[in-house]
Design a protein around this motif. Structure first.
Motif, short mmCIF file in Angstrom:
data_model
loop_
_atom_site.label_atom_id
_atom_site.label_comp_id
_atom_site.label_asym_id
_atom_site.label_seq_id
_atom_site.Cartn_x
_atom_site.Cartn_y
_atom_site.Cartn_z
N PHE A 192 0.84 -1.20 0.00
CA PHE A 192 0.00 0.00 0.00
C PHE A 192 0.87 1.26 0.00
CE2 PHE A 192 -1.95 3.38 2.55
CZ PHE A 192 -3.00 3.71 1.71
N ASP A 193 1.88 1.29 0.87
CA ASP A 193 2.79 2.44 0.93
C ASP A 193 3.48 2.65 -0.41
OD1 ASP A 193 2.09 2.91 3.57
OD2 ASP A 193 3.81 1.80 4.37
N ALA A 194 3.96 1.57 -1.02
CA ALA A 194 4.64 1.67 -2.32
C ALA A 194 3.66 2.14 -3.40
CB ALA A 194 5.25 0.32 -2.71
N PHE A 195 2.44 1.64 -3.37
CA PHE A 195 1.40 2.05 -4.32
C PHE A 195 1.15 3.55 -4.23
CE2 PHE A 195 -3.07 3.01 -5.11
CZ PHE A 195 -3.25 2.52 -6.38
N CYS A 196 1.02 4.05 -3.02
CA CYS A 196 0.74 5.48 -2.82
C CYS A 196 1.88 6.35 -3.36
CB CYS A 196 0.49 5.78 -1.35
SG CYS A 196 -1.07 5.12 -0.74
N VAL A 197 3.11 5.92 -3.12
CA VAL A 197 4.27 6.68 -3.61
C VAL A 197 4.33 6.62 -5.13
CG1 VAL A 197 6.79 6.77 -3.65
CG2 VAL A 197 5.59 6.44 -1.49
N GLU A 198 4.22 5.42 -5.68
CA GLU A 198 4.34 5.24 -7.13
C GLU A 198 3.24 5.97 -7.89
OE1 GLU A 198 3.85 1.57 -10.20
OE2 GLU A 198 5.23 1.24 -8.53
N GLN A 199 2.03 5.93 -7.37
CA GLN A 199 0.89 6.55 -8.05
C GLN A 199 0.71 8.03 -7.70
OE1 GLN A 199 -0.92 5.11 -10.48
NE2 GLN A 199 0.55 3.45 -10.26
N ARG A 200 1.50 8.52 -6.76
CA ARG A 200 1.45 9.93 -6.34
C ARG A 200 0.04 10.34 -5.94
NH1 ARG A 200 4.98 11.76 -11.42
NH2 ARG A 200 6.91 10.78 -10.79
N VAL A 201 -0.52 9.58 -5.03
CA VAL A 201 -1.90 9.82 -4.60
C VAL A 201 -1.97 10.95 -3.58
CG1 VAL A 201 -2.49 7.39 -4.99
CG2 VAL A 201 -1.90 8.17 -2.69
N THR A 202 -3.15 11.51 -3.46
CA THR A 202 -3.46 12.44 -2.38
C THR A 202 -4.27 11.66 -1.36
OG1 THR A 202 -3.53 14.31 -3.90
CG2 THR A 202 -4.68 14.57 -1.80
N ARG A 203 -3.78 11.63 -0.13
CA ARG A 203 -4.48 10.91 0.93
C ARG A 203 -5.58 11.79 1.49
NH1 ARG A 203 -1.39 6.78 3.72
NH2 ARG A 203 -3.24 6.70 5.03
N LEU A 204 -6.80 11.30 1.47
CA LEU A 204 -7.94 12.05 1.99
C LEU A 204 -8.20 11.75 3.47
CD1 LEU A 204 -10.41 11.66 -1.01
CD2 LEU A 204 -8.93 13.60 -0.46
N ASP A 205 -7.57 10.71 3.99
CA ASP A 205 -7.83 10.31 5.37
C ASP A 205 -6.84 10.92 6.35
OD1 ASP A 205 -6.17 8.40 3.79
OD2 ASP A 205 -5.72 7.62 5.78
#
Length: 83
Positions: A66-79
């Protein structure tokens, strides 16, 4: 002459574009909201793409993935708060 018209097809008129208060779809804009952790320790989260957080898919990943996915996809965390 257009190839479609040569084949006997009719041209479809372009519908009038209406102005909305919505920003245009942006596939580079990705949002993640963590909704929990399941009994196996997987992170449960919602992913939305294109600036429409109200339309999302539910996914689960192990924490490191999950952490790698968030970094790779450059997501904005809403939580969580974003600086």
């Amino acid at each position: 002459m257009d190839a479609a018209l040569k084949c006997g097809m009719e041209a479809t008129p372009i519908m009038n574009q209406t102005t909305t208060d919505q920003p245009p779809f942006d596939p580079g804009c990705k949002y993640v909201r963590v909704t929990g952790t399941n009994s196996r320790g997987f992170v449960e989260f919602e992913l939305s793409i294109g600036g429409a957080p109200e339309l999302a898919v539910e996914l689960t990943l192990p924490p490191a993935a999950f952490d790698a996915f968030c970094v790779e996809q450059r997501v904005t965390r809403l939580d969580q708060a974003n600086p």
